[in-house]
Write a protein that holds these residues in place. Structure first.
Motif, PDB file in Angstrom:
ATOM      1  N   TRP A   1       0.792  -1.215   0.073  1.00 24.97           N
ATOM      2  CA  TRP A   1      -0.041  -0.121   0.010  1.00 24.97           C
ATOM      3  C   TRP A   1       0.864   1.443   0.102  1.00 24.97           C
ATOM      4  CZ3 TRP A   1      -5.220   0.905   3.040  1.00 24.97           C
ATOM      5  CH2 TRP A   1      -6.126  -0.196   2.415  1.00 24.97           C
ATOM      6  N   VAL A   2       1.552   1.653   1.050  1.00 20.88           N
ATOM      7  CA  VAL A   2       2.319   2.738   1.177  1.00 20.88           C
ATOM      8  C   VAL A   2       3.390   2.898   0.451  1.00 20.88           C
ATOM      9  CG1 VAL A   2       1.252   3.121   3.619  1.00 20.88           C
ATOM     10  CG2 VAL A   2       3.676   1.868   3.132  1.00 20.88           C
ATOM     11  N   GLU A   3       4.250   1.928  -0.075  1.00 22.12           N
ATOM     12  CA  GLU A   3       5.254   1.918  -1.030  1.00 22.12           C
ATOM     13  C   GLU A   3       4.909   1.561  -2.267  1.00 22.12           C
ATOM     14  OE1 GLU A   3       9.017   1.153   1.322  1.00 22.12           O
ATOM     15  OE2 GLU A   3       7.727   1.221   3.108  1.00 22.12           O
ATOM     16  N   GLY A   4       3.767   1.261  -2.550  1.00 27.23           N
ATOM     17  CA  GLY A   4       3.325   1.065  -4.009  1.00 27.23           C
ATOM     18  C   GLY A   4       2.095   1.714  -4.136  1.00 27.23           C
TER      19      GLY A   4
ATOM     20  N   MET B   1       7.132   1.183  -8.920  1.00 25.35           N
ATOM     21  CA  MET B   1       6.910  -0.305  -8.943  1.00 25.35           C
ATOM     22  C   MET B   1       8.235  -0.945  -8.989  1.00 25.35           C
ATOM     23  SD  MET B   1       3.647  -0.298  -8.230  1.00 25.35           S
ATOM     24  CE  MET B   1       2.557  -1.563  -9.212  1.00 25.35           C
ATOM     25  N   PHE B   2       9.049  -0.666  -9.861  1.00 23.46           N
ATOM     26  CA  PHE B   2      10.288  -1.752 -10.062  1.00 23.46           C
ATOM     27  C   PHE B   2      10.946  -1.672  -8.755  1.00 23.46           C
ATOM     28  CE2 PHE B   2      10.572   0.414 -14.535  1.00 23.46           C
ATOM     29  CZ  PHE B   2       9.416  -0.126 -14.944  1.00 23.46           C
ATOM     30  N   THR B   3      11.093  -0.649  -7.840  1.00 24.72           N
ATOM     31  CA  THR B   3      11.955  -0.588  -6.399  1.00 24.72           C
ATOM     32  C   THR B   3      11.179  -1.136  -5.463  1.00 24.72           C
ATOM     33  OG1 THR B   3      11.368   1.480  -6.319  1.00 24.72           O
ATOM     34  CG2 THR B   3      13.358   0.980  -7.522  1.00 24.72           C
ATOM     35  N   GLY B   4       9.930  -0.798  -5.615  1.00 26.65           N
ATOM     36  CA  GLY B   4       8.872  -1.054  -4.349  1.00 26.65           C
ATOM     37  C   GLY B   4       8.413  -2.312  -4.270  1.00 26.65           C
ATOM     38  N   ILE B   5       8.160  -2.857  -5.225  1.00 28.79           N
ATOM     39  CA  ILE B   5       7.520  -4.385  -5.196  1.00 28.79           C
ATOM     40  C   ILE B   5       8.568  -5.339  -4.622  1.00 28.79           C
ATOM     41  CG2 ILE B   5       6.815  -6.491  -6.359  1.00 28.79           C
ATOM     42  CD1 ILE B   5       5.520  -4.503  -8.697  1.00 28.79           C
ATOM     43  N   LEU B   6      10.052  -5.310  -4.999  1.00 25.99           N
ATOM     44  CA  LEU B   6      10.880  -6.198  -4.415  1.00 25.99           C
ATOM     45  C   LEU B   6      11.455  -5.688  -3.148  1.00 25.99           C
ATOM     46  CD1 LEU B   6      12.562  -7.650  -7.711  1.00 25.99           C
ATOM     47  CD2 LEU B   6      11.053  -8.839  -5.888  1.00 25.99           C
TER      48      LEU B   6
END
Lengths: 463, 223
Positions: free
Chosen positions: A204-207, A244-249
């Motif tokens: 939520w907060v970082e995506g 998204m590229f950094t936040g998901i992983l």
């Protein structure tokens, strides 16, 4: 400034509820701060107060974003909202559900046994941070969000203007709705419990929320300084892409020490270290776009938009990266350092975001051409200076805690009651300063445009 | 870059990373149960008690939660269970300085909760929380120095070896030596390092057999 479509006025309903909850959040926050000094202060225990503090935060931000989304989607689709009565129903149902949940928390706070499981489910409080709302409330929340998404989708379908901003906005909101689901089942293992819990909280907060922030930033830059859609949307895609590229992983930085395999130290360490990059891009984007625009009418809107970009980077980015590497996090995990990061990140990334949206759309909703922005600036400085000092005091408390608990091996109880006491006292004082800022904002919110103001654009008359 | 290209990069890039995330999640799910003891009915019942009283509203567990009260993941290793049980049922009469309120936890619930906290203390958490460096080195934190620890200091072992971040870097680190070497190896190695490690730079430990025994005991405790 005025709205183009009558149904955009509905945003004000959501804003009003959000602003009221904001006030509640800060009031209970001050009670919580006082309980760090006097644990027996107030009739409700710390756990209930904190539950109210963090739930009020999440809900008011969400409700504010809902209002903003209705406004943006109507504007971008160039049409009235599909089925306004249904929007009102969605609003009031949300208010009723939230109120019921809050009453449940308070009931449980006064009477812990009231939360005894019924058929294996705790009826008032799930006992999980941030998603304390009980299962029946989860279901209501999902229904409300689905209804909200459906209305927006049907509105977009009316004119089929698939602009990048509303596409990204709705994309972020769908992602948000989906990521609520991993928090809705019971896991026997505490490790699995926390593993899925982070899917909700982190994604939520970082995506999802950062994607929404990226889309709204683009919208605000267009509205305030009249930036070109073409350019703004391209940078928006790049920013939210990097989010998204950094936040998901980057979720991996929560999987270092909870019983998960060691490879998460690498995955989380590398990707979460890159998470500030898109936030820095947003700052650059905001500066680049607004640099040449000194003569904007909505000064407050511009101010808050740029401040949001800056404090999103400082709070979520800088205060996050200082303890995101596993080598550092091993010592700081589970300490006040996390609290400090949480406060500045939520303030910069989301409090200022919703406030910017309010300052940009509310004058139009109320049909005011110009408004006196002095209260907006006052509240900004009261809140921002107070929050910076709140964060510095908690960071100090965290550093003392890391040294004394993690390096010297003292019990946290002793550290909290003795060595950290002055930090708690200053934190509470700055908390009151923050409350002053919020009260100025609340007054401004209710008064904005209600009274005809003397023209400020004309040259000041000599007395 | 055109807007369309930027949009596609965003959409397909996000999907790409989400697929990797899903794969890692799948792999992790298969490994979690092996990294913690079996979950009995009592442990699960204890977890329900944990949720019922919203313990996470004040405490952290595995480092996550509120930061108002102590971390509880390894609490059963730190304090005797009898004390903990009494404390849970009536905190302030057990410890006058306690800030925890009396929540109405029953004796049965306390047992279940402690079974749950016993379980969490045995999760493999990649070495978290770290042992407090200074406390371990100085032997504070409520513990007297053992004879082996005293010998370790008087013989000057820390001139070359590191334990918990303190010591020299010439020889191998000894923080986890107890899980790497057995008693016979350690004892024999102290008496004649060359026999075990050819061309070893370590001198023979000049001490009585009884003392070497104590030093070995200390090494074995480093896990």
């Amino acid at each position: 400034m005025s709205i183009k479509y009558e149904s955009q006025k509905i945003a004000e309903y959501f804003y009003t509820f959000a602003v009221v909850l904001f006030l509640v959040q800060v009031l209970v926050g001050i009670i919580a701060a006082a309980q760090f000094i006097w644990p027996d202060f107030f009739i409700l225990n710390f756990n209930t107060i904190r539950t109210l503090h963090i739930n009020a935060l999440v809900v008011w931000i969400l409700v504010g974003l809902m209002g903003a989304t209705y406004y943006v989607v109507s504007e971008e689709s160039e049409t009235e909202l599909w089925n306004l009565p249904l929007v009102k129903l969605q609003f009031w149902a949300t208010v009723v559900a939230i109120t019921a949940v809050v009453l449940g928390y308070i009931w449980m706070g006064l009477q812990p046994q009231a939360n005894s499981p019924i058929m294996g489910i705790t009826p008032l409080n799930e006992g999980r941070e941030y998603i304390e709302a009980p299962r029946w409330a989860d279901v209501l929340i999902v229904i409300s969000v689905l209804l909200f998404l459906f209305i927006n989708f049907m509105t977009m379908l009316k004119t089929k203007k698939w602009t990048g901003i509303q596409g990204t906005l709705i994309g972020g909101l769908v992602f948000l709705a989906l990521m609520y689901l991993p928090g809705m089942f019971y896991a026997k293992s505490m490790v699995k419990d926390q593993f899925w819990w982070w899917w909700v909280v982190h994604l939520w907060v970082e995506g999802a929320w950062e994607v929404i922030a990226g889309a709204l930033l683009a919208f605000m830059l267009m509205k305030v300084v009249g930036a070109k859609r073409e350019v703004v949307e391209k940078w928006m895609y790049i920013e939210v892409g990097f989010v998204m590229f950094t936040g998901i992983l980057g979720t991996g930085h929560h999987y270092y020490w909870i019983g998960t395999p060691g490879y998460w130290l690498w995955v989380g360490g590398i990707f979460s270290s890159l998470e500030p990059v898109p936030l820095l891009l947003m700052v650059w984007d905001a500066f680049r776009t607004t640099r040449e625009s000194r003569n904007v009418t909505n000064k407050a809107g511009l101010y808050y938009t740029v401040a949001h970009a800056i404090f999103n980077f400082v709070g979520a980015g800088l205060w996050g990266i200082i303890h995101t590497l596993p080598q550092v996090n091993k010592w700081t995990h589970g300490t006040q350092i996390t609290t400090a990061h949480g406060h500045l990140a939520f303030y910069g990334a989301y409090v200022l975001l919703v406030m910017s949206m309010i300052y940009i759309t509310l004058p139009a909703i109320r049909g005011v051409k110009e408004f006196n922005a002095s209260r907006a600036f006052q509240s900004f400085w009261w809140m921002t200076i107070s929050m910076v000092f709140i964060v510095l005091t908690i960071t100090g408390a965290g550093m003392v805690q890391v040294y004394m608990e993690r390096l010297m091996g003292l019990d946290y109880v002793a550290i909290k009651a003795n060595y950290n006491l002055w930090f708690w006292i200053f934190r509470a004082i700055f908390g009151v300063g923050f409350l002053v800022g919020v009260m100025i904002f609340v007054i401004d919110f209710f008064k904005l445009g209600k009274k005809p103001m003397p023209s400020v654009s004309a040259a000041p008359e000599k007395a | 870059m055109s807007n369309k290209a930027a949009r596609n990069l965003f959409i397909f890039g996000s999907l790409f990373f989400f697929v990797i995330f899903l794969a890692l999640t799948f792999d992790t799910m298969g490994k979690l149960d092996k990294r913690a003891p079996v979950i009995t009915e009592e442990v699960n019942a204890g977890k329900m008690v944990w949720h019922k009283y919203d313990c996470i509203g004040c405490h952290t567990i595995l480092g996550n939660g509120s930061y108002f009260a102590p971390e509880l993941m390894k609490i059963t290793e730190k304090k005797p269970k009898g004390y903990l049980k009494q404390f849970l049922i009536d905190p302030k009469s057990t410890n006058a300085r306690a800030t925890m309120p009396k929540l109405g936890i029953t004796s049965e619930e306390a047992d279940k909760l402690l079974a749950f906290l016993d379980w969490t203390s045995k999760i493999d958490t990649n070495g978290w929380p770290p042992k407090p460096i200074l406390a371990t080195a100085a032997g504070v934190g409520g513990k007297e120095l053992s004879e082996g620890q005293r010998l370790y200091q008087s013989l000057g072992c820390s001139g070359c070896h590191i334990i918990n971040g303190i010591g020299g870097t010439t020889g191998p680190e000894l923080t986890y030596i107890g899980s790497k070497r057995n008693r016979d190896w350690l004892f024999g190695h102290f008496k004649d390092p060359d026999k075990f490690v050819p061309k070893s730079a370590m001198p023979k430990v000049e001490a009585a057999d009884a003392d070497i025994e104590k030093l070995t005991e200390y090494m074995l405790s480093l896990k």
